[in-house]
Design a protein around this motif. Structure first.
Motif: not given
Length: 76
Positions: A12-25, A48-55
């Motif tokens: 939802l965050y990515l969709k609402e903010n127009g952020i591409k999956m490539n950038f997030f990944a 664990r590191e990826q989860i930290h970065k997600v937050h």
């Protein structure tokens, strides 16, 4: 949409903010295909590191301030 899981919140965050999956990944250090599967709920875990970065991402740490942009453009 009931948001119970982190992947649902991120989707939802990515969709609402127009952020591409490539950038997030790239930001969280995740393979694109793995991230897509995780967002869809087909893959259960990130590291664990990826989860930290997600937050960190959800807290807006990926957003650069104008001062940061200016300093980077000057090579500082």
């Amino acid at each position: 949409m009931k948001l119970e899981k982190l992947n649902q919140i991120v989707k939802l965050y990515l969709k609402e903010n127009g952020i591409k999956m490539n950038f997030f990944a790239s930001y969280i250090g995740c393979d694109y295909d793995t991230c897509v599967k995780w967002i869809r709920g087909a893959q259960r875990k990130l590291s664990r590191e990826q989860i930290h970065k997600v937050h960190s991402f959800l807290n807006g740490d990926h957003i650069k301030t104008m001062d940061q942009i200016v300093k980077e453009s000057k090579g500082a």
